[in-house]
Scaffold this active site. Structure first.
Site, PDB file in Angstrom:
ATOM      1  N   ASP A 585     -45.966  24.230 -28.527  1.00 13.67           N
ATOM      2  CA  ASP A 585     -47.077  23.533 -28.089  1.00 13.67           C
ATOM      3  C   ASP A 585     -47.440  23.304 -28.624  1.00 13.67           C
ATOM      4  O   ASP A 585     -47.296  21.210 -28.537  1.00 13.67           O
ATOM      5  CB  ASP A 585     -48.514  24.840 -26.872  1.00 13.67           C
ATOM      6  CG  ASP A 585     -47.683  25.680 -26.519  1.00 13.67           C
ATOM      7  OD1 ASP A 585     -49.173  25.756 -24.845  1.00 13.67           O
ATOM      8  OD2 ASP A 585     -46.991  26.285 -25.753  1.00 13.67           O
ATOM      9  N   GLU A 818     -52.931  38.558 -28.854  1.00 14.41           N
ATOM     10  CA  GLU A 818     -52.353  37.530 -28.836  1.00 14.41           C
ATOM     11  C   GLU A 818     -51.963  36.177 -29.568  1.00 14.41           C
ATOM     12  O   GLU A 818     -50.336  36.290 -30.134  1.00 14.41           O
ATOM     13  CB  GLU A 818     -52.729  35.945 -27.782  1.00 14.41           C
ATOM     14  CG  GLU A 818     -51.508  34.680 -27.606  1.00 14.41           C
ATOM     15  CD  GLU A 818     -52.447  33.686 -26.433  1.00 14.41           C
ATOM     16  OE1 GLU A 818     -51.806  32.939 -25.993  1.00 14.41           O
ATOM     17  OE2 GLU A 818     -53.891  33.929 -26.246  1.00 14.41           O
TER      18      GLU A 818
END
Length: 851
Positions: A585, A818
């Protein structure tokens, strides 16, 4: 994220608030001689095409031409589909014999609805589905629990144990209420297709206050996605005498019945609904209960039903603690006389006994595969089992059509600039049940690193489903949002997939493991035969996938690649244009996207793919030409000298991307004109204070370590020492909790990319990349060379830091996360996130690729 790319942005839209990381002092990299100088001589040397490069061009061009020729032949007539929604012209992998028959039937029913706290469905479109809801109490108010969501603030939930096939046990703690759900499948004489299943629900609660009721309300429902009518049992008021809740008939399983058994006193109420919208069922039921309370003062379903309902919901109310056994039996139209006995075998003490047996089988298998006895304490072992269980219990089945960006006019357009992919099914693990309960292509390769070790056939089945989603061009949509339930979790603007964008081909990590396992005789004769058949059937699709990358993501110069999809048009609002297709990202790349870019990580992914294709072709008798081509490609991409010429900075001793770049950029608030009649607004806009030049992009982080991860660096090279320096230096990547994603020396470290876009891959610790780095440290600790002992020391310290931090967070929060904060080690982002964070199990077991 735009048009469905970038799950972080989608997550921020779903979740009302996200944790942010406070900034800290940043130090810009020192300007070094040569980084801004014209490198014309070096570029000429790089572009000097020798015989190896010429061979690479000839071979890959030949394969690409064959691929295009085959694709063109597939078209005929005026009504041809646009290429992007034309399936790959070859037999489906999932049609292989190994995935049919007993294998297919054994996996027919399962907990394949990961987005709900407990749900069952079959691996077929328009399935009969079932699920559990309950009323939770928070601050003295009732809230309906059904769909996994962070806002419910459960203390913990997840499958403590699950074998991926016929057993699972889950614990959910909700503000003083503890629920357990145990799932079991059974196939006996008389069962219909797929067999029978049962769930045992246990409820306990703490008396937190005097006004808190000690009566718990759970809701079990059965629904038909095809809107076929369901029938209510004779009378739920007679539930003690007649345990039948519902019955019906389907083409797949024949007649079926749903029964409720319990030794405890309880009340049962019901409602029957006829609606095509199953995904918002909890809202419907909560609304009905609200009407009941307002009109009659009773927190009870109304005991009414629409005509020909396709959903039946049963409210079971009882004082805690209590336990309820729900049995679903099939084939009742053929073997009606034995139904009662089968129900008895799936309830009460018989069910409890079978669950205990399955639990022991799970424990024994876990011990055999991951051999934790000499490496883990009991607490760590339980967390490992929960990681394995929740990953397997999070496997889902989805059916629907992806939405693809397609601005050209066509009669196949769905709406706007999108076009619908063909209807397809996907059997897949998911990263996170509340936030990402759907398939992600680059995550799936990491999931399968663990799953193939547990159950090779489930793993191949999942990989086959993914490869069967390939179109004629060799492209696979990176994010799969199939069906109404999956779509309900994703904002509309993030649904559409872009056919120009890829995702790291991490499935090759698993395929390489499988082919290496065959070479080392790690599989039985039957398993090896089936793996070979799998490779034979999938080879054409893998070739197409490789060629899609090799053509659409290739750079200007031979052996260079860059991730397409970076948006120059959005750069005005971003500190550094995101590279969403890379999976990393907001990891900083060149400040100004151009086709001159060379992305180091993609080059290394292509080396993995080429090397794996060569290894697979060696196992296949009729793939001699392909074998030679992939061998030459792998040899080229592993060329150490060429790699260093294109990506290595001798002054810094690190590998970097290459592109049109300047470090002097910043975000400043400016007045931005709007389209139409909207007034201008103050927004953060990027300012460029220096003209960018073609250069190496000086950001040390995960991308810098990809040559190390790929094991390209010789064990005796001084560059290996430099890589170990970067890994172990607290000023760059090292922390006491794992390796951070971006060096503290980077100008982008912990910086927001936009006003509403906190740092994601700009500092936090990610388990998937730490696992790959550990794997390479383990490799170099076994290789002869001057840095062997140092690699072993770093390996042991890093492994210990990662394991301790994950265990600490799980003990404190009840979840795997995460990512983990690089300053304090606390869990961040989505939770539970049992996707690639479950790789901590392999880290504990020291189980890495042996290729």
């Amino acid at each position: 994220m735009s048009g469905g790319d970038g799950r972080k942005t989608a997550r921020n839209r779903i979740k009302p608030s996200t944790s942010t990381v406070s900034g800290e002092d940043h130090r810009e990299l020192r300007n070094r001689k040569g980084l801004r100088k014209e490198r014309g001589k070096d570029q000429l040397r790089i572009l000097d095409v020798n015989f190896v490069l010429l061979g690479f061009i000839i071979v890959t061009s030949f394969v690409a031409l064959l691929f295009v020729f085959r694709s063109v032949q597939f078209y005929d007539g005026d009504d041809q589909l646009p290429r992007v929604i034309t399936p790959f012209p070859g037999p489906k992998i999932t049609d292989l014999e190994m995935f049919q028959g007993e294998q297919k039937e054994s996996l027919y029913w399962g907990t394949y609805r990961p987005h709900v706290y407990f749900g069952v469905r079959s691996r077929t479109p328009e399935s009969l589905v079932a699920g559990l809801m309950w009323l939770g109490i928070k601050d003295g108010r009732y809230f309906m629990r059904h769909v996994c969501q962070d806002a419910d603030e459960l203390q913990t939930y997840g499958w403590n144990k699950h074998n991926g096939r016929d057993y699972g046990h889950q614990v959910l703690i909700d503000h003083g209420m503890t629920l357990t759900t145990s799932f079991l499948k059974s196939k006996v004489n008389g069962s219909g297709y797929g067999g029978d299943w049962a769930v045992q629900v246990g409820v306990q609660s703490e008396k937190l206050s005097e006004d808190m009721p000690d009566v718990a309300h759970i809701f079990f429902y059965v629904a038909d996605e095809g809107q076929n009518a369901l029938s209510l049992g004779r009378s739920v008021s007679e539930i003690y005498e007649k345990s039948l809740l519902a019955f019906g008939s389907r083409a797949d399983v024949g007649g079926w019945e749903l029964h409720l058994k319990s030794m405890d006193s309880f009340e049962v109420h019901h409602v029957g609904l006829k609606t095509p919208h199953i995904h918002n069922l909890s809202d419907l039921v909560q609304g009905i209960l609200g009407v009941q309370v307002r009109n009659f003062g009773h927190l009870e379903l109304p005991d009414t039903s629409d005509d020909s309902p396709n959903i039946l919901v049963y409210q079971i109310s009882a004082r805690t603690p209590f336990r309820a056994d729900i049995a679903f039996v099939t084939g009742t139209d053929i073997d009606e006389d034995r139904v009662e006995g089968r129900v008895e075998s799936l309830t009460s003490t018989s069910l409890t006994s079978q669950l205990h047996k399955k639990e022991k089988e799970f424990d024994d298998k876990f011990k055999k595969i991951f051999n934790p006895s000499d490496k883990l304490d009991s607490e760590s072992e339980e967390v490992s089992k929960a990681a394995v269980g929740n990953l397997l219990g999070g496997i889902g089945y989805f059916y629907g059509q992806s939405k693809i960006l397609f601005p050209q006019p066509t009669k196949h357009r769905s709406d706007g600039d999108s076009i619908l992919y063909w209807p397809a099914e996907l059997y897949t693990a998911v990263p996170s049940r509340p936030f990402f309960p759907r398939g992600f292509l680059w995550d799936e390769g990491f999931h399968q690193l663990l799953i193939w070790r547990w159950d090779t056939y489930i793993s191949m089945d999942i990989i086959g489903h993914w490869l069967d989603l390939m179109n004629i061009d060799g492209w696979i949509p990176r994010e799969q949002i199939l069906g109404a339930e999956a779509l309900s979790k994703v904002p509309d603007e993030f649904v559409t997939q872009r056919p120009s964008n890829g995702n790291p081909p991490t499935l090759f990590l698993v395929l390489q493991d499988l082919v290496c396992g065959m070479k080392r005789d790690k599989f039985s004769a039957t398993e090896s035969k089936d793996i070979s058949a799998f490779f034979e059937r999938s080879f054409g699709r893998l070739e197409a996938w490789f060629q899609w990358f090799n053509t659409t993501q290739s750079g200007k110069h031979t052996s260079s690649y860059y991730w397409h999809g970076r948006k120059e048009s959005q750069a005005i609002f971003e500190l550094n244009p995101k590279t969403l297709s890379s999976g990393l990202d907001d990891y900083p790349r060149a400040s100004h996207p151009t086709d001159e870019e060379r992305h180091l990580d993609l080059r290394c992914w292509m080396l993995l793919a080429a090397d794996c294709m060569h290894s697979i072709s060696e196992q296949l008798v009729e793939k001699k030409e392909s074998r030679k081509a992939y061998k030459e490609t792998a040899k080229l991409l592993a060329d150490f000298d060429l790699l260093n010429k294109m990506h290595f900075d001798k002054d810094y001793g690190a590998y970097f991307d290459y592109g049109n770049h300047t470090e002097k950029v910043r975000l400043r608030r400016q007045l931005v004109e709007k389209n139409g009649n909207q007034p201008p607004s103050l927004e953060l806009v990027r300012e460029v204070l220096e003209e960018p030049v073609l250069r190496l992009v000086p950001h040390v982080g995960y991308v810098s370590l990809f040559p190390f991860i790929s094991k390209i660096i010789p064990s005796k090279s001084w560059i290996l020492e430099k890589q170990l320096d970067i890994i172990s230096n607290t000023s760059t990547l090292w922390t006491n909790y794992g390796l951070r994603s971006l060096s503290k020396t980077s100008s982008m470290y912990i910086k927001r990319n936009t006003e509403h876009d906190p740092p994601y891959w700009r500092g936090p610790i990610w388990m998937n990349m730490n696992y790959l780095i550990l794997s390479s440290l383990h490799h170099y600790s076994k290789e002869e060379g001057p840095y062997r002992e140092r690699a072993e020391t770093i390996y042991n310290e890093l492994r210990g830091n990662l394991v301790r931090n994950v265990m600490k967070n799980f003990k404190q929060t009840g979840y795997l996360w995460e990512q983990y904060d690089q300053k304090k080690g606390i869990g961040k982002g989505a939770h539970p996130f049992t996707g690639w964070t479950s790789l901590v199990v392999l880290i504990m077991a020291e189980s890495y690729s042996e290729c």
